[in-house]
Design a protein around this motif. Structure first.
Motif, mmCIF file in Angstrom:
data_model
loop_
_atom_site.group_PDB
_atom_site.id
_atom_site.type_symbol
_atom_site.label_atom_id
_atom_site.label_comp_id
_atom_site.label_asym_id
_atom_site.label_seq_id
_atom_site.Cartn_x
_atom_site.Cartn_y
_atom_site.Cartn_z
ATOM 1 N N ASN A 214 45.746 6.055 14.921
ATOM 2 C CA ASN A 214 45.240 6.840 13.930
ATOM 3 C C ASN A 214 43.971 7.374 14.492
ATOM 4 O OD1 ASN A 214 42.916 5.045 12.966
ATOM 5 N ND2 ASN A 214 44.792 3.573 12.348
ATOM 6 N N ARG A 215 43.469 8.304 14.144
ATOM 7 C CA ARG A 215 42.140 9.031 14.476
ATOM 8 C C ARG A 215 41.045 8.376 14.339
ATOM 9 N NH1 ARG A 215 40.809 13.566 11.271
ATOM 10 N NH2 ARG A 215 39.741 14.530 13.079
ATOM 11 N N SER A 216 40.763 7.367 13.282
ATOM 12 C CA SER A 216 39.554 6.516 12.965
ATOM 13 C C SER A 216 39.589 5.631 13.994
ATOM 14 C CB SER A 216 39.926 5.939 11.582
ATOM 15 O OG SER A 216 38.763 4.923 11.416
ATOM 16 N N PHE A 217 40.859 4.912 14.372
ATOM 17 C CA PHE A 217 40.683 3.697 15.538
ATOM 18 C C PHE A 217 40.382 4.450 16.570
ATOM 19 C CE2 PHE A 217 42.927 0.892 18.370
ATOM 20 C CZ PHE A 217 42.046 -0.195 18.149
ATOM 21 N N THR A 218 41.119 5.487 17.171
ATOM 22 C CA THR A 218 40.729 6.113 18.395
ATOM 23 C C THR A 218 39.312 6.402 18.741
ATOM 24 O OG1 THR A 218 43.075 7.019 18.219
ATOM 25 C CG2 THR A 218 41.477 7.902 19.889
ATOM 26 N N ALA A 219 38.820 7.000 17.620
ATOM 27 C CA ALA A 219 37.380 7.343 17.539
ATOM 28 C C ALA A 219 36.430 6.276 17.697
ATOM 29 C CB ALA A 219 36.820 8.204 16.258
ATOM 30 N N ALA A 220 36.641 5.247 17.121
ATOM 31 C CA ALA A 220 36.012 3.912 17.012
ATOM 32 C C ALA A 220 36.043 3.241 18.568
ATOM 33 C CB ALA A 220 36.247 2.803 15.971
ATOM 34 N N VAL A 221 37.193 3.266 18.956
ATOM 35 C CA VAL A 221 37.450 2.626 20.572
ATOM 36 C C VAL A 221 36.591 3.636 21.657
ATOM 37 C CG1 VAL A 221 39.053 2.471 22.379
ATOM 38 C CG2 VAL A 221 39.424 1.711 20.187
ATOM 39 N N GLU A 222 36.577 4.697 21.263
ATOM 40 C CA GLU A 222 35.832 5.900 22.004
ATOM 41 C C GLU A 222 34.492 5.669 22.072
ATOM 42 O OE1 GLU A 222 35.283 10.587 22.848
ATOM 43 O OE2 GLU A 222 36.721 9.864 21.469
ATOM 44 N N LEU A 223 33.840 5.380 20.769
ATOM 45 C CA LEU A 223 32.526 5.061 20.598
ATOM 46 C C LEU A 223 31.998 3.783 21.385
ATOM 47 C CD1 LEU A 223 31.749 6.135 16.999
ATOM 48 C CD2 LEU A 223 30.814 7.340 19.020
ATOM 49 N N PHE A 224 32.835 2.745 21.068
ATOM 50 C CA PHE A 224 32.428 1.443 21.594
ATOM 51 C C PHE A 224 32.419 1.435 23.333
ATOM 52 C CE2 PHE A 224 34.270 -2.617 23.282
ATOM 53 C CZ PHE A 224 33.056 -3.577 22.819
ATOM 54 N N SER A 225 33.462 2.392 23.853
ATOM 55 C CA SER A 225 33.485 2.180 25.340
ATOM 56 C C SER A 225 32.484 3.372 25.793
ATOM 57 C CB SER A 225 34.790 2.840 25.844
ATOM 58 O OG SER A 225 35.229 4.028 25.244
ATOM 59 N N THR A 226 31.670 4.087 25.046
ATOM 60 C CA THR A 226 30.871 4.962 25.716
ATOM 61 C C THR A 226 29.334 4.782 25.369
ATOM 62 O OG1 THR A 226 32.687 6.750 25.176
ATOM 63 C CG2 THR A 226 30.484 7.558 25.557
ATOM 64 N N TYR A 227 29.165 4.372 24.247
ATOM 65 C CA TYR A 227 27.611 4.145 23.978
ATOM 66 C C TYR A 227 27.266 2.501 23.595
ATOM 67 C CZ TYR A 227 28.281 9.124 22.879
ATOM 68 O OH TYR A 227 28.656 10.325 22.979
ATOM 69 N N PRO A 228 26.539 2.114 24.334
ATOM 70 C CA PRO A 228 25.985 0.935 24.183
ATOM 71 C C PRO A 228 25.611 0.358 22.713
ATOM 72 C CG PRO A 228 25.029 1.738 26.358
ATOM 73 C CD PRO A 228 25.452 2.935 25.536
#
Length: 350
Positions: free
Chosen positions: A218-232
């Motif tokens: 789902n879009r929410s989980f995908t966006a959260a994973v992307e944020l976690f992997s990109t921004y300290p």
């Protein structure tokens, strides 16, 4: 110039006032369920618990609408929800649901204060239904925004409700110390049981969100994973959330007798309230810093005036004022005072 192209400064749609509103109205709605439990159980040994819950309900349900009006930028704008009612808008529905909830909260408190137990039970059931409508509308008006993938999940209103449940326990522990009998009068085994039910439910909700995201992407989980992997900064937020969740569960799993200790109960109250508030701050203010399009994070610095720090302190002051007034009334004029006085007067006439 390069900074402005990569991370432009946009005005936020939700001001810090919104954080205060969702925090306070969530506490009020959650406390309604505990009040209904007390009304239906009708246990004399829970009278102190009823008193503390009434104080929590009144203080939060009266302060919450003030934060909402402030977040609308122009208080008169609230009138447009009635003059141009749009039932397909959650905000427009909220303009009807919120005043009804506030009125039911006051009516519920009055029925309890006057010792109209049967009326109080009926009003408590009505209040629960109204509280459910508040939890649905406040969660849905954020969840429906598809432009924000992190918000666009059914787990958001669920987590709002469950974290509000924990915050209501924190508010209960905080306010009870100012009432007759203090913390010693509260049935802490019941309070601990309520807190654990919310804590375990919140853990289950978080796990289901992760599993659902891994299975259905789902879009929410995908966006959260992307944020976690990109921004300290988001990595730190995630790790702090996990640590906070573990701390809360450890405190709730501790023996109920520890909650009678003033220092321990104060720390527990602060932790529970802070966790719910920070969760809403991240959801509203931090997520608005995530770009809908482009790279980097939007720049946001909280203003010091009415739209920022001073506004937040103003709401805190308002809540403290309500706590002082409500606890004073409940202390000097306890439940059943006027009924007792009326009975005494009638007996004197006879």
């Amino acid at each position: 110039m390069i900074v402005e192209l990569l991370t432009p400064a946009y005005e936020v749609a939700w001001l810090p006032w919104a954080v205060q509103y969702f925090f306070l109205v969530g506490i009020a709605a959650a406390s309604s369920f505990w009040i209904a439990h007390c009304a239906l159980a009708n246990k004399p040994q829970w009278r102190a618990l009823e008193t503390a819950l009434m104080a929590v309900l009144l203080c939060s349900s009266l302060a919450a609408p003030v934060s909402l009006l402030a977040d609308l930028h122009q208080p008169a704008r609230f009138w447009h929800f009635y003059a141009h009612f749009t039932p397909w808008s959650w905000m427009s529905l909220g303009a009807v649901l919120l005043p009804l909830f506030t009125l039911l909260s006051v009516a519920n408190a009055l029925a309890w204060w006057l010792q109209k137990r049967q009326l109080w039970r009926l009003l408590s059931l009505a209040l629960v239904l109204s509280a459910i409508s508040i939890l649905v509308y406040t969660g849905a008006e954020v969840m429906v925004l598809r432009s924000r993938p992190l918000w666009n999940t059914v787990f958001l209103p669920i987590n709002f409700a469950l974290s509000a449940g924990l915050a209501s326990i924190g508010a209960l522990l905080l306010i009870a110390r100012f009432l007759p009998g203090g913390l010693d009068a509260l049935p802490m085994s019941v309070v601990r049981k309520w807190g654990l039910s919310m804590g375990w439910a919140l853990c289950l909700s978080a796990c289901l969100w992760v599993v659902n995201g891994m299975v259905n992407a789902n879009r929410s989980f995908t966006a959260a994973v992307e944020l976690f992997s990109t921004y300290p900064a988001w990595q730190l937020s995630f790790l702090a959330s996990v640590a906070g969740g573990i701390l809360i569960m450890l405190m709730l799993l501790s023996p109920a007798r520890l909650l009678h200790n003033k220092l321990y109960s104060f720390i527990a109250a602060v932790v529970l309230l802070s966790a719910a508030w920070v969760f809403r701050w991240i959801i509203f203010m931090a997520v608005q810093g995530v770009p809908k399009y482009g790279a980097g994070l939007y720049l946001y610095s909280m203003p010091l005036g009415g739209d920022g720090l001073m506004g937040m302190l103003g709401v805190l002051g308002l809540v403290i004022a309500f706590i002082a007034v409500v606890t004073s009334l409940l202390t000097f004029f306890p439940a059943g005072y006027w009924q007792t006085r009326r009975s005494f007067s009638n007996a004197s006439l006879v």
